[in-house]
Design an enzyme around this catalytic site. Structure first.
Site, short mmCIF file in Angstrom:
data_model
loop_
_atom_site.label_atom_id
_atom_site.label_comp_id
_atom_site.label_asym_id
_atom_site.label_seq_id
_atom_site.Cartn_x
_atom_site.Cartn_y
_atom_site.Cartn_z
CG ASN A 121 58.31 27.55 45.98
OD1 ASN A 121 57.21 27.67 45.46
ND2 ASN A 121 59.28 28.44 45.79
CD GLU A 132 57.57 31.29 44.02
OE1 GLU A 132 57.08 32.19 43.31
OE2 GLU A 132 58.22 30.35 43.55
CG ASP A 169 62.99 28.22 46.75
OD1 ASP A 169 64.20 27.96 46.56
OD2 ASP A 169 62.23 28.61 45.84
CG ASN A 228 65.61 30.46 44.50
OD1 ASN A 228 65.38 29.66 43.59
ND2 ASN A 228 64.70 31.31 44.94
CG ASP A 287 63.05 23.73 47.59
OD1 ASP A 287 62.36 24.73 47.83
OD2 ASP A 287 63.27 23.31 46.43
CG ASP A 334 58.39 25.59 40.00
OD1 ASP A 334 57.72 25.74 41.05
OD2 ASP A 334 58.98 26.53 39.45
CG HIS A 335 60.09 24.46 44.39
ND1 HIS A 335 61.37 24.71 44.83
CD2 HIS A 335 59.75 25.49 43.58
CE1 HIS A 335 61.78 25.87 44.31
NE2 HIS A 335 60.82 26.36 43.55
#
Length: 260
Positions: A7, A34, A150, A152, A221, A250-251
């Site tokens: 991501n 994303e 991802d 989530n 992920d 952030d991933h």
DNA sequence: ATGGTTGAACCTCAA
């Protein structure tokens, strides 16, 4: 053969990091989420110059998923059935034509869900149901299948740095964990967890509150693989160092290696 | 302390 998921949280901002990583690690297939850009704005030329073929399903501002492959891509599919009103770009699938045969891969960006009281939470559960129904068809093809992205969802408490602190979060809610197990019960395995049954490692750390510096991460992920792919699985790891650089997503990327 | 950070687009939303 390396297949990775990442991501990027904006392909535009992360492009220099992506190109450097592709040059350094040379993964054969990369599943991105994303993108936050439309198809026309995707930096196709820069990535194609490194020898990758593309399947891009973009969207303005939010979402957007893509597949990068050193091998030819066929049977490209964008989006999931089951809800004509869902216009969010969260799913792209393709067949990777390797010399030894074919590997079907998908890049999925499961809705975050925000909060259990938000209408985004039932949307997350409905999306997971539609993903389940589609994967049920894919597993019937009896081929190597890798559905990465991802999700989530932190599948178990070992996947959350501080489960008590995150209790009630949509990332570890019982209903989303059940929805993920329902997908796994179609016969898919979590590549990282297969290789590391007891490792508390994470793939995402919140920008807020210095999540990475405090090592407060979650493993959300995943690369879900069919038995045909699991038979060839050699190793899996998380590129944690890529979360430590300047202007990091952030991933961190999650990688699985196969011996074909 | 109901905050804090990042990205895209707009003066706010989503994560």
């Amino acid at each position: 053969m390396k297949i990775a998921t990442w991501n990027v949280n904006s392909i535009k901002v992360r492009l220099p990091q992506l190109l450097e990583w592709l040059r350094r690690d040379q993964p054969e297939v990369v599943l991105l989420q994303e993108l936050k850009c439309v198809d026309e704005a995707f930096p196709a030329i820069e990535i194609e110059e490194l020898g990758y073929n593309l399947a891009v399903h973009g969207q303005k501002t939010y979402n957007g998923v893509a597949i990068l492959s050193r091998y030819r891509l066929d049977d490209i599919r964008k989006g999931l059935d089951g809800d004509d009103t869902d216009l969010q770009a969260r799913y792209v699938e393709a067949v990777v034509n390797v010399p030894q045969g074919a590997i079907r891969v998908a890049s999925v960006y499961v809705p975050n869900g925000q909060d259990v009281t938000s209408d985004k939470f039932p949307y997350k559960l409905r999306f997971l149901g539609r993903l389940h129904d589609h994967i049920r068809t894919l597993v019937s093809y009896d081929e190597m299948l890798v559905v990465g992205g991802d999700y989530n969802i932190a599948p178990a408490d070992i996947d959350v740095h501080h489960p008590k602190k995150w209790d009630g979060s949509v990332l570890m809610h019982d209903n989303v964990r059940r929805a993920l197990r329902r997908i796994a019960n179609l016969g898919l395995m979590d590549a990282f967890r297969v290789c590391h049954p007891d490792s508390p490692e994470f793939s995402w750390w919140d920008y807020r509150g210095s999540g990475f510096e405090r090592e407060e991460g979650l493993r959300i992920d995943h690369l879900l693989i069919s038995p045909q792919a699991a038979d060839k699985l050699k190793a899996s790891h998380i590129e944690k160092a890529m979360r430590a650089v300047e202007k990091a997503s952030d991933h961190a990327p999650v990688v699985a290696e196969f011996t074909l």
